[in-house]
Design a protein around this motif. Structure first.
Motif, PDB file in Angstrom:
ATOM      1  N   LEU A 176      -5.561  -2.440  -0.872  1.00 14.45           N
ATOM      2  CA  LEU A 176      -4.841  -2.287  -2.621  1.00 14.45           C
ATOM      3  C   LEU A 176      -6.349  -2.727  -3.650  1.00 14.45           C
ATOM      4  O   LEU A 176      -7.357  -2.807  -2.740  1.00 14.45           O
ATOM      5  CB  LEU A 176      -4.372  -3.483  -2.544  1.00 14.45           C
ATOM      6  CG  LEU A 176      -3.147  -3.795  -1.348  1.00 14.45           C
ATOM      7  CD1 LEU A 176      -2.339  -5.100  -1.172  1.00 14.45           C
ATOM      8  CD2 LEU A 176      -2.307  -2.643  -2.348  1.00 14.45           C
ATOM      9  N   LEU A 229      -5.867   3.038   3.019  1.00 16.63           N
ATOM     10  CA  LEU A 229      -6.191   2.743   1.901  1.00 16.63           C
ATOM     11  C   LEU A 229      -5.921   0.568   1.404  1.00 16.63           C
ATOM     12  O   LEU A 229      -5.344   0.536   1.929  1.00 16.63           O
ATOM     13  CB  LEU A 229      -4.467   2.995   1.341  1.00 16.63           C
ATOM     14  CG  LEU A 229      -3.853   3.044  -0.130  1.00 16.63           C
ATOM     15  CD1 LEU A 229      -4.946   3.901  -0.856  1.00 16.63           C
ATOM     16  CD2 LEU A 229      -2.765   3.010  -0.155  1.00 16.63           C
ATOM     17  N   LEU A 289       2.088   1.830  -3.472  1.00 20.63           N
ATOM     18  CA  LEU A 289       1.560   2.605  -4.572  1.00 20.63           C
ATOM     19  C   LEU A 289       1.399   4.086  -3.896  1.00 20.63           C
ATOM     20  O   LEU A 289       0.714   4.449  -4.702  1.00 20.63           O
ATOM     21  CB  LEU A 289       0.214   1.572  -3.725  1.00 20.63           C
ATOM     22  CG  LEU A 289      -0.381   0.129  -5.077  1.00 20.63           C
ATOM     23  CD1 LEU A 289      -1.365  -0.353  -5.079  1.00 20.63           C
ATOM     24  CD2 LEU A 289       0.048   0.204  -6.088  1.00 20.63           C
ATOM     25  N   GLN A 290       0.976   4.137  -2.768  1.00 21.11           N
ATOM     26  CA  GLN A 290       1.086   5.338  -2.556  1.00 21.11           C
ATOM     27  C   GLN A 290       1.516   6.547  -3.185  1.00 21.11           C
ATOM     28  O   GLN A 290       1.985   7.500  -3.271  1.00 21.11           O
ATOM     29  CB  GLN A 290       0.440   5.278  -0.866  1.00 21.11           C
ATOM     30  CG  GLN A 290       0.081   7.242  -0.079  1.00 21.11           C
ATOM     31  CD  GLN A 290      -0.028   6.850   1.072  1.00 21.11           C
ATOM     32  OE1 GLN A 290       0.851   6.407   1.688  1.00 21.11           O
ATOM     33  NE2 GLN A 290      -0.880   7.500   1.809  1.00 21.11           N
ATOM     34  N   LYS A 345      -1.372  -1.386 -14.515  1.00 14.21           N
ATOM     35  CA  LYS A 345      -2.616  -0.678 -15.426  1.00 14.21           C
ATOM     36  C   LYS A 345      -2.417   0.636 -14.646  1.00 14.21           C
ATOM     37  O   LYS A 345      -3.266   1.950 -15.477  1.00 14.21           O
ATOM     38  CB  LYS A 345      -3.485  -1.415 -14.127  1.00 14.21           C
ATOM     39  CG  LYS A 345      -4.318  -1.843 -13.858  1.00 14.21           C
ATOM     40  CD  LYS A 345      -5.567  -2.547 -12.569  1.00 14.21           C
ATOM     41  CE  LYS A 345      -5.879  -3.744 -12.494  1.00 14.21           C
ATOM     42  NZ  LYS A 345      -6.332  -4.484 -11.729  1.00 14.21           N
ATOM     43  N   THR A 346      -0.714   1.017 -14.440  1.00 11.19           N
ATOM     44  CA  THR A 346      -0.515   2.232 -14.292  1.00 11.19           C
ATOM     45  C   THR A 346       0.007   2.144 -15.019  1.00 11.19           C
ATOM     46  O   THR A 346       0.719   3.957 -15.244  1.00 11.19           O
ATOM     47  CB  THR A 346      -0.107   2.433 -12.654  1.00 11.19           C
ATOM     48  OG1 THR A 346       1.417   1.563 -13.289  1.00 11.19           O
ATOM     49  CG2 THR A 346      -0.249   1.971 -11.677  1.00 11.19           C
ATOM     50  N   ARG A 382       1.664  -7.371 -11.789  1.00  9.88           N
ATOM     51  CA  ARG A 382      -0.033  -6.681 -11.810  1.00  9.88           C
ATOM     52  C   ARG A 382      -0.839  -6.139 -10.946  1.00  9.88           C
ATOM     53  O   ARG A 382      -0.985  -5.217 -12.058  1.00  9.88           O
ATOM     54  CB  ARG A 382      -0.564  -7.931 -11.594  1.00  9.88           C
ATOM     55  CG  ARG A 382      -1.033  -8.897 -12.184  1.00  9.88           C
ATOM     56  CD  ARG A 382      -2.086  -9.807 -11.981  1.00  9.88           C
ATOM     57  NE  ARG A 382      -2.983  -9.964 -13.462  1.00  9.88           N
ATOM     58  CZ  ARG A 382      -3.471 -11.090 -13.524  1.00  9.88           C
ATOM     59  NH1 ARG A 382      -3.698 -12.187 -13.111  1.00  9.88           N
ATOM     60  NH2 ARG A 382      -3.888 -11.417 -14.815  1.00  9.88           N
ATOM     61  N   LEU A 383      -0.613  -5.568 -10.256  1.00 11.13           N
ATOM     62  CA  LEU A 383      -0.740  -3.771 -10.028  1.00 11.13           C
ATOM     63  C   LEU A 383      -0.361  -2.571 -10.675  1.00 11.13           C
ATOM     64  O   LEU A 383      -0.992  -2.049 -11.140  1.00 11.13           O
ATOM     65  CB  LEU A 383       0.088  -3.534  -8.311  1.00 11.13           C
ATOM     66  CG  LEU A 383      -0.971  -4.426  -7.598  1.00 11.13           C
ATOM     67  CD1 LEU A 383      -0.484  -4.363  -6.180  1.00 11.13           C
ATOM     68  CD2 LEU A 383      -2.405  -4.463  -7.158  1.00 11.13           C
ATOM     69  N   TYR A 401       2.925 -11.048  -8.578  1.00 14.64           N
ATOM     70  CA  TYR A 401       1.973  -9.592  -8.194  1.00 14.64           C
ATOM     71  C   TYR A 401       1.728  -8.055  -8.340  1.00 14.64           C
ATOM     72  O   TYR A 401       1.131  -7.593  -8.134  1.00 14.64           O
ATOM     73  CB  TYR A 401       1.695  -9.787  -6.382  1.00 14.64           C
ATOM     74  CG  TYR A 401       0.069  -9.301  -6.171  1.00 14.64           C
ATOM     75  CD1 TYR A 401      -0.998 -10.002  -5.619  1.00 14.64           C
ATOM     76  CD2 TYR A 401       0.566  -7.888  -5.395  1.00 14.64           C
ATOM     77  CE1 TYR A 401      -1.835  -9.441  -4.711  1.00 14.64           C
ATOM     78  CE2 TYR A 401      -1.319  -7.370  -4.862  1.00 14.64           C
ATOM     79  CZ  TYR A 401      -1.639  -8.027  -4.754  1.00 14.64           C
ATOM     80  OH  TYR A 401      -3.374  -7.636  -4.204  1.00 14.64           O
ATOM     81  N   ARG A 461       1.009  -1.455   0.070  1.00 14.70           N
ATOM     82  CA  ARG A 461       0.212   0.028  -0.436  1.00 14.70           C
ATOM     83  C   ARG A 461       0.584   0.931  -0.077  1.00 14.70           C
ATOM     84  O   ARG A 461       1.050   2.117  -0.548  1.00 14.70           O
ATOM     85  CB  ARG A 461      -0.722  -0.256   1.178  1.00 14.70           C
ATOM     86  CG  ARG A 461      -2.260  -1.156   1.279  1.00 14.70           C
ATOM     87  CD  ARG A 461      -2.818  -1.124   2.490  1.00 14.70           C
ATOM     88  NE  ARG A 461      -2.487  -1.223   3.684  1.00 14.70           N
ATOM     89  CZ  ARG A 461      -2.693  -2.211   4.316  1.00 14.70           C
ATOM     90  NH1 ARG A 461      -4.241  -2.870   4.196  1.00 14.70           N
ATOM     91  NH2 ARG A 461      -2.039  -2.439   5.698  1.00 14.70           N
ATOM     92  N   GLN A 464       1.604   7.336  -6.471  1.00 14.75           N
ATOM     93  CA  GLN A 464       0.272   7.885  -5.978  1.00 14.75           C
ATOM     94  C   GLN A 464       1.240  10.125  -6.185  1.00 14.75           C
ATOM     95  O   GLN A 464       1.240  10.588  -6.763  1.00 14.75           O
ATOM     96  CB  GLN A 464      -0.595   7.996  -5.876  1.00 14.75           C
ATOM     97  CG  GLN A 464      -1.854   6.944  -6.090  1.00 14.75           C
ATOM     98  CD  GLN A 464      -2.802   6.787  -5.427  1.00 14.75           C
ATOM     99  OE1 GLN A 464      -2.679   7.755  -4.079  1.00 14.75           O
ATOM    100  NE2 GLN A 464      -2.969   5.300  -5.268  1.00 14.75           N
ATOM    101  N   GLN A 465       1.816   9.811  -5.186  1.00 15.44           N
ATOM    102  CA  GLN A 465       2.262  10.748  -4.894  1.00 15.44           C
ATOM    103  C   GLN A 465       3.628  11.781  -6.093  1.00 15.44           C
ATOM    104  O   GLN A 465       4.032  12.860  -5.804  1.00 15.44           O
ATOM    105  CB  GLN A 465       2.884  11.411  -3.212  1.00 15.44           C
ATOM    106  CG  GLN A 465       1.916  10.681  -2.037  1.00 15.44           C
ATOM    107  CD  GLN A 465       1.394  10.759  -0.830  1.00 15.44           C
ATOM    108  OE1 GLN A 465       3.534  10.151  -0.650  1.00 15.44           O
ATOM    109  NE2 GLN A 465       1.238  10.480  -0.094  1.00 15.44           N
ATOM    110  N   VAL A 512      -0.979 -15.189 -10.073  1.00 16.47           N
ATOM    111  CA  VAL A 512       0.474 -15.386  -9.068  1.00 16.47           C
ATOM    112  C   VAL A 512       1.355 -16.449  -9.151  1.00 16.47           C
ATOM    113  O   VAL A 512       1.734 -16.981 -10.111  1.00 16.47           O
ATOM    114  CB  VAL A 512       0.487 -13.977  -8.159  1.00 16.47           C
ATOM    115  CG1 VAL A 512       1.283 -14.367  -7.077  1.00 16.47           C
ATOM    116  CG2 VAL A 512      -0.043 -12.526  -8.186  1.00 16.47           C
TER     117      VAL A 512
END
Lengths: 201, 427
Positions: free
Chosen positions: B215, B213, A130-131, A165-166, A161-162, A158, A127, A134-135, B226
């Motif tokens: 995921l 937050l 990801l944050q 999309k970015t 995968r996350l 994993y 998390r 973004q920042q 995975v």
């Protein structure tokens, strides 16, 4: 085989025994070694543990262990802020730093996904990653440097995968034969992987 | 290859034992429950770290002791003198929560079991092996895995990795199942799927917000993928090898059966897996097909809490004249089938490794009629043989010439050992 000691000694042995790689016998040997030391020496160990525990926190940027927040790598003006290398443990940062030819930033996950041990994606510092993305829009590439274990690989997949999309470029360290070591010392797993990822000359 | 010495410590009913052997046929005889089979078991254990009778190492330790060790020295057909040893030490003896396996090759300690496989070759034929035809699929998978592993270490490593990945996937399936039933009452999942907090939400600054937050939500398939990618890659390697070998074992065993029984009964093997896969496809193609099947069964697997398809569930169908031997073959036919499969194993090992495996016959000679016995011994005339039987007289019953009985008319050196209560006396 069980030996009896006074409560204080037993407690010390039990605490030492909880440390990784310290079995019952080693714990006993260490305990008696500590007790044989003079006061100052023995308490220096206790103080060092207390101070480290008090002063060391996680960097709010990269989650590495640090006494100053943000850590000196994250604060440095000389690092490439567009590349972040993701590793499993703080130790891995030291290893990468020793190489001295990576000048980007790090992100420490503090573990890898392992359903068997009930460690899910939300239990490691994902998390936070990801944050951070973004920042910090300036981040352009993520290098995945997980351990080449089954769990490390799953964690890398994993994250890939996350991040898919970015649209952030995601790369992974390649696996191969250690330099400087003779071929005969490479383990079978490494060797067969290196063979699979062979390159044309 | 030829076994030259066997050393046991605290193995079954042997406290300490040292025997040395020449080439030829070696016969252990004596009353029941004296430890004859234990000797064959100890020799066989050195091929794969696993007994042919039990998967529990604890059972192999002499009563009252806390470790066992079995060590063999052998002379390979390439002319090298080699030595392997396997020991198992109970957790209590180590003051630890885990037991320890110690292995060595030519006196150098080896930490990974995959590096011990394929050094020493022996094929065992024991009463338990009838289960290959009569029993469940597990025994048939083990027959295949053991044979292929002895020839190919990458295969053994793929099996190790596959089973590790499978445990991870199964744990995740159970986690998803429990989460699913918890969420159905609170409907947390559905909120998230309908555009809950994720990557697209506003950046949050304070450390407290990190906890809230989430995921970005993933589908069950995505979450499993995975593990499924790697699982499919290992499965493909295993399946490809199994399909290849089944073809060869089938042909070879079929010839052996004809030779053993002088009949034109037909033995055929068929690998029963997920279908749509053949040995003509590449590993990559098999992996893609298997991956798709895994992903398709995701919901079912979550419901079951385990992975419903894959090499760990497959079977090997043994057919006699195109009917399943398990139900259609008589007891005698089943015995001939298993013997044919074992001979195929021996011949394949010999062909692929260039080494003649040692043959271990546990209490089977008296079960075979004279023709089968003779033909078997004809096939293995160049192999060192170890066999057990209850008593010398019984083994030679109705035989004017005992040597004829045990050699099948081959010119072999014979060695006899009398086994009584954990001591072995050469006769």
């Amino acid at each position: 085989m069980a030996m009896r000691f006074s409560p204080a000694i037993t407690r010390l042995i039990a605490e030492l025994n909880k440390l990784p790689g310290i079995g019952a016998k080693t714990a006993q040997r260490l305990a008696f070694h500590i007790l044989a030391q003079d006061n100052e020496q023995a308490l220096a160990l206790a103080d060092a543990i207390r101070d480290a525990k008090q002063d060391v926190t996680l960097c709010s940027e990269c989650c590495n262990l640090t006494e100053d927040d943000p850590c000196d790598i994250c604060r440095s003006q000389n690092r490439d802020r567009s590349v972040v290398c993701v590793v499993e443990n703080p130790r891995d940062v030291s290893v990468m730093e020793r190489v001295q030819n990576f000048d980007g930033l790090y992100h420490v996950l503090h573990g890898a996904i392992s359903p068997m041990e009930d460690i899910g994606p939300e239990d490691i510092k994902l998390r936070e990653l990801l944050q951070r993305l973004q920042q910090h829009q300036e981040i352009e590439e993520i290098i995945l440097a997980m351990n080449p274990s089954i769990e490390g690989e799953a964690t890398a997949l994993y994250i890939a995968r996350l991040l898919h999309k970015t649209g952030i470029k995601t790369t992974q360290l390649s696996h191969g034969i250690p330099m400087g070591a003779d071929l005969e010392y490479a383990d079978a797993e490494t060797l067969s992987r290196a063979l699979k990822n062979r390159q044309e000359l | 290859m030829r076994l030259t010495s066997l050393k046991l410590t605290n193995f079954r009913n042997y406290g300490k034992l040292e025997l040395s052997f020449e080439d030829g046929i070696h016969v252990f005889y004596g009353d029941n429950a004296q430890g004859k089979t234990n000797l064959l078991e100890a020799i066989f254990l050195c091929t794969c770290a696993r007994s042919h009778r039990t998967g529990r190492d604890e059972e192999l330790i002499l009563h009252g002791e806390n470790f066992y060790k079995s060590e063999v020295e052998f002379l390979t057909d390439r002319g090298l003198e080699e030595k392997v040893s396997f020991a198992y030490i109970q957790a209590e003896a180590l003051n630890s929560s885990r037991s320890l396996r110690k292995m060595s090759y030519n006196d150098i300690e080896v930490s990974n079991i995959s590096e011990m496989i394929g050094l020493f070759h022996a094929v065992i034929f024991a009463p338990e092996d009838l289960q290959i035809v009569k029993g469940g699929p597990g025994g048939r998978r083990r027959f295949l895995d053991l044979l292929i592993s002895q020839i190919s270490r990458p295969y053994f490593r793929a099996l190790q990795r596959y089973s590790h990945l499978l445990s991870q996937r199964n744990s995740l399936l159970k986690i998803i199942r429990e989460r699913g039933s918890a969420n159905r009452s609170s409907s947390k999942r559905t909120d998230m799927a309908a555009g809950g907090p994720g990557l697209a939400t506003e950046a949050k600054d304070t450390a407290d917000d990190i906890e809230t937050l989430e995921l970005p939500p993933m589908t069950i398939q995505e979450e499993l993928s995975v593990w499924d990618r790697s699982l499919a890659a290992e499965a493909a390697h295993i399946l490809k090898q199994r399909l290849d070998y089944v073809e060869q074992i089938s042909n070879s065993a079929s010839l052996s059966l004809a030779y053993l029984t002088d009949s034109n009964e037909e033995l055929s093997l068929k690998y029963k897996g997920i279908g749509g896969i053949s040995h003509l496809q590449s590993e990559g193609e098999i992996a893609a097909i298997f991956y798709a099947r895994l992903q398709r069964s995701a919901e079912d697997d979550v419901f079951r809490g385990s992975t419903s398809l894959g090499p760990h569930r497959d079977d090997l169908e043994v057919n006699l004249n195109e009917y399943p031997a398990r139900t259609y073959a008589s007891q005698g036919q089943q015995r001939s089938l298993v013997l044919s499969l074992k001979i195929a194993e021996l011949l394949l090992l010999r062909e692929r490794t260039g080494e003649r495996p040692i043959l271990l016959l546990d209490d089977v000679m008296s079960e075979l009629d004279s023709k089968r016995r003779e033909r078997l011994l004809e096939i293995v005339k160049d192999h060192q043989v170890f066999m057990t039987g209850t008593d010398k007289e019984h083994m030679f019953e109705n035989n004017d010439d005992p040597t004829q009985f045990l050699t099948g008319g081959q010119e072999r050196s014979m060695y006899f050992y009398y086994v009584k209560a954990g001591s072995v006396t050469p006769v």
